[in-house]
Motif scaffolding. Structure first.
Motif, PDB file in Angstrom:
ATOM      1  N   VAL A 100     -23.746  98.226 -43.378  1.00 24.72           N
ATOM      2  CA  VAL A 100     -23.038  99.401 -42.863  1.00 24.72           C
ATOM      3  C   VAL A 100     -23.920 100.642 -43.042  1.00 24.72           C
ATOM      4  O   VAL A 100     -24.804 100.661 -43.893  1.00 24.72           O
ATOM      5  CB  VAL A 100     -21.680  99.600 -43.570  1.00 24.72           C
ATOM      6  CG1 VAL A 100     -20.718  98.483 -43.253  1.00 24.72           C
ATOM      7  CG2 VAL A 100     -21.865  99.722 -45.063  1.00 24.72           C
ATOM      8  N   PRO A 101     -23.675 101.689 -42.249  1.00 28.23           N
ATOM      9  CA  PRO A 101     -24.470 102.905 -42.415  1.00 28.23           C
ATOM     10  C   PRO A 101     -24.076 103.668 -43.680  1.00 28.23           C
ATOM     11  O   PRO A 101     -22.970 103.529 -44.196  1.00 28.23           O
ATOM     12  CB  PRO A 101     -24.144 103.729 -41.168  1.00 28.23           C
ATOM     13  CG  PRO A 101     -22.887 103.170 -40.630  1.00 28.23           C
ATOM     14  CD  PRO A 101     -22.768 101.765 -41.115  1.00 28.23           C
ATOM     15  N   VAL A 102     -25.005 104.464 -44.162  1.00 29.37           N
ATOM     16  CA  VAL A 102     -24.756 105.376 -45.288  1.00 29.37           C
ATOM     17  C   VAL A 102     -24.739 106.783 -44.715  1.00 29.37           C
ATOM     18  O   VAL A 102     -25.529 107.114 -43.829  1.00 29.37           O
ATOM     19  CB  VAL A 102     -25.857 105.245 -46.362  1.00 29.37           C
ATOM     20  CG1 VAL A 102     -25.786 106.364 -47.379  1.00 29.37           C
ATOM     21  CG2 VAL A 102     -25.749 103.902 -47.056  1.00 29.37           C
ATOM     22  N   GLU A 103     -23.831 107.596 -45.209  1.00 34.23           N
ATOM     23  CA  GLU A 103     -23.755 108.986 -44.781  1.00 34.23           C
ATOM     24  C   GLU A 103     -24.141 109.905 -45.926  1.00 34.23           C
ATOM     25  O   GLU A 103     -23.935 109.574 -47.090  1.00 34.23           O
ATOM     26  CB  GLU A 103     -22.346 109.336 -44.304  1.00 34.23           C
ATOM     27  CG  GLU A 103     -21.972 108.702 -42.993  1.00 34.23           C
ATOM     28  CD  GLU A 103     -20.631 109.189 -42.483  1.00 34.23           C
ATOM     29  OE1 GLU A 103     -20.557 109.509 -41.289  1.00 34.23           O
ATOM     30  OE2 GLU A 103     -19.678 109.254 -43.276  1.00 34.23           O
ATOM     31  N   ILE A 104     -24.679 111.061 -45.558  1.00 39.43           N
ATOM     32  CA  ILE A 104     -24.966 112.124 -46.513  1.00 39.43           C
ATOM     33  C   ILE A 104     -24.208 113.356 -46.057  1.00 39.43           C
ATOM     34  O   ILE A 104     -24.304 113.755 -44.890  1.00 39.43           O
ATOM     35  CB  ILE A 104     -26.470 112.442 -46.574  1.00 39.43           C
ATOM     36  CG1 ILE A 104     -27.246 111.233 -47.084  1.00 39.43           C
ATOM     37  CG2 ILE A 104     -26.727 113.665 -47.443  1.00 39.43           C
ATOM     38  CD1 ILE A 104     -28.747 111.433 -47.092  1.00 39.43           C
ATOM     39  N   VAL A 105     -23.449 113.943 -46.962  1.00 40.31           N
ATOM     40  CA  VAL A 105     -22.721 115.167 -46.658  1.00 40.31           C
ATOM     41  C   VAL A 105     -23.234 116.256 -47.586  1.00 40.31           C
ATOM     42  O   VAL A 105     -23.212 116.098 -48.805  1.00 40.31           O
ATOM     43  CB  VAL A 105     -21.191 114.978 -46.837  1.00 40.31           C
ATOM     44  CG1 VAL A 105     -20.459 116.277 -46.582  1.00 40.31           C
ATOM     45  CG2 VAL A 105     -20.673 113.885 -45.920  1.00 40.31           C
ATOM     46  N   LEU A 106     -23.701 117.353 -47.009  1.00 42.32           N
ATOM     47  CA  LEU A 106     -24.104 118.522 -47.787  1.00 42.32           C
ATOM     48  C   LEU A 106     -22.881 119.404 -47.937  1.00 42.32           C
ATOM     49  O   LEU A 106     -22.260 119.795 -46.942  1.00 42.32           O
ATOM     50  CB  LEU A 106     -25.235 119.277 -47.072  1.00 42.32           C
ATOM     51  CG  LEU A 106     -25.708 120.570 -47.743  1.00 42.32           C
ATOM     52  CD1 LEU A 106     -26.318 120.290 -49.119  1.00 42.32           C
ATOM     53  CD2 LEU A 106     -26.714 121.291 -46.855  1.00 42.32           C
ATOM     54  N   VAL A 107     -22.514 119.680 -49.183  1.00 41.03           N
ATOM     55  CA  VAL A 107     -21.297 120.439 -49.481  1.00 41.03           C
ATOM     56  C   VAL A 107     -21.671 121.742 -50.181  1.00 41.03           C
ATOM     57  O   VAL A 107     -22.473 121.742 -51.118  1.00 41.03           O
ATOM     58  CB  VAL A 107     -20.351 119.606 -50.386  1.00 41.03           C
ATOM     59  CG1 VAL A 107     -19.136 120.411 -50.791  1.00 41.03           C
ATOM     60  CG2 VAL A 107     -19.938 118.334 -49.680  1.00 41.03           C
ATOM     61  N   ARG A 108     -21.081 122.837 -49.715  1.00 41.30           N
ATOM     62  CA  ARG A 108     -21.252 124.139 -50.366  1.00 41.30           C
ATOM     63  C   ARG A 108     -20.030 124.412 -51.221  1.00 41.30           C
ATOM     64  O   ARG A 108     -18.901 124.219 -50.778  1.00 41.30           O
ATOM     65  CB  ARG A 108     -21.402 125.253 -49.323  1.00 41.30           C
ATOM     66  CG  ARG A 108     -21.591 126.643 -49.941  1.00 41.30           C
ATOM     67  CD  ARG A 108     -21.813 127.679 -48.852  1.00 41.30           C
ATOM     68  NE  ARG A 108     -20.596 128.015 -48.159  1.00 41.30           N
ATOM     69  CZ  ARG A 108     -19.836 129.082 -48.417  1.00 41.30           C
ATOM     70  NH1 ARG A 108     -20.182 129.927 -49.358  1.00 41.30           N
ATOM     71  NH2 ARG A 108     -18.741 129.298 -47.722  1.00 41.30           N
ATOM     72  N   SER A 167     -27.147 107.340 -41.506  1.00 37.81           N
ATOM     73  CA  SER A 167     -28.278 106.434 -41.287  1.00 37.81           C
ATOM     74  C   SER A 167     -28.127 105.695 -39.961  1.00 37.81           C
ATOM     75  O   SER A 167     -29.106 105.207 -39.393  1.00 37.81           O
ATOM     76  CB  SER A 167     -28.400 105.441 -42.442  1.00 37.81           C
ATOM     77  OG  SER A 167     -27.291 104.562 -42.479  1.00 37.81           O
ATOM     78  N   ALA A 168     -26.904 105.633 -39.427  1.00 37.18           N
ATOM     79  CA  ALA A 168     -26.676 104.979 -38.142  1.00 37.18           C
ATOM     80  C   ALA A 168     -27.420 105.706 -37.025  1.00 37.18           C
ATOM     81  O   ALA A 168     -27.877 105.080 -36.062  1.00 37.18           O
ATOM     82  CB  ALA A 168     -25.182 104.926 -37.827  1.00 37.18           C
ATOM     83  N   ASP A 169     -27.582 107.026 -37.140  1.00 37.16           N
ATOM     84  CA  ASP A 169     -28.320 107.796 -36.130  1.00 37.16           C
ATOM     85  C   ASP A 169     -29.787 107.389 -36.080  1.00 37.16           C
ATOM     86  O   ASP A 169     -30.442 107.535 -35.051  1.00 37.16           O
ATOM     87  CB  ASP A 169     -28.206 109.299 -36.415  1.00 37.16           C
ATOM     88  CG  ASP A 169     -26.770 109.792 -36.290  1.00 37.16           C
ATOM     89  OD1 ASP A 169     -25.956 109.131 -35.604  1.00 37.16           O
ATOM     90  OD2 ASP A 169     -26.459 110.845 -36.886  1.00 37.16           O
ATOM     91  N   ALA A 170     -30.297 106.884 -37.215  1.00 37.57           N
ATOM     92  CA  ALA A 170     -31.686 106.421 -37.278  1.00 37.57           C
ATOM     93  C   ALA A 170     -31.779 104.910 -37.097  1.00 37.57           C
ATOM     94  O   ALA A 170     -32.853 104.325 -37.223  1.00 37.57           O
ATOM     95  CB  ALA A 170     -32.304 106.820 -38.619  1.00 37.57           C
ATOM     96  N   GLY A 171     -30.646 104.256 -36.834  1.00 34.83           N
ATOM     97  CA  GLY A 171     -30.622 102.809 -36.643  1.00 34.83           C
ATOM     98  C   GLY A 171     -30.766 102.022 -37.941  1.00 34.83           C
ATOM     99  O   GLY A 171     -31.165 100.859 -37.919  1.00 34.83           O
TER     100      GLY A 171
END
Length: 164
Positions: free
Chosen positions: A86-94, A67-71
């Motif tokens: 703080v920013p939230v991250e999303i990780v796509l996992v296979r 979310s930091a990339d989108a401010g």
């Protein structure tokens, strides 16, 4: 002794040999070998239409978005606690598995160690393409993930921001 009891007399069959002594070790080994061979075959045949349990072989990070990339930053704790957003991250996992690849999203401030996990439904990738995140809408109350196949998945922000 009569003539019918004597096996050496012509015209009479020879007496059968005495039975061999029992060898429980060989019998047990033969039974165990038969069970080891027939058990896997019986399990596969006996399951019929029941789904087999998938065994994850390993996990692979496919995509990481922040979310930091989108401010955008989120309060990591209860309102009024004084914690800095703080920013939230999303990780796509296979997750390659015996039954086919499965994809999950890990959402959180530190998705490598503590995260809220959501399974991406099958078919969320494009035609003949693997699952990929196309866009994320970082709203205050809900984080919405759009996949390349057009599927959208919403997660309440509260689930991704807790530090528990």
């Amino acid at each position: 002794m009569t003539s019918s009891d004597d096996p050496a007399l012509p015209g009479h069959p020879a007496a059968p040999p005495p039975p061999a002594p029992a060898r429980p070790g060989r019998t047990l080994a033969a039974a165990a070998a038969a069970a080891l061979v027939s058990l896997p075959v019986g399990v596969v045949i006996g399951l019929g239409d029941l789904p087999l349990v998938d065994l994850d072989l390993f996990t692979e990070e496919v995509q990481r978005l922040s979310s930091a990339d989108a401010g955008v930053r989120y309060d990591p704790d209860t309102p009024g606690s004084g914690a800095d957003p703080v920013p939230v991250e999303i990780v796509l996992v296979r997750r390659p598995a015996l039954g086919g690849d499965r994809y999950t999203l890990r959402l959180g401030h530190d998705p490598d160690s503590y995260f809220h996990e959501v399974t991406a439904p099958a078919g969320t990738g494009g035609a003949d393409e693997p699952v990929r995140v196309e866009h994320v809408d970082w709203a205050a109350e809900r984080i919405t993930v759009a996949f390349t196949g057009g599927y959208r998945l919403g997660v309440d922000t509260e689930l991704a921001t807790g530090l528990r």
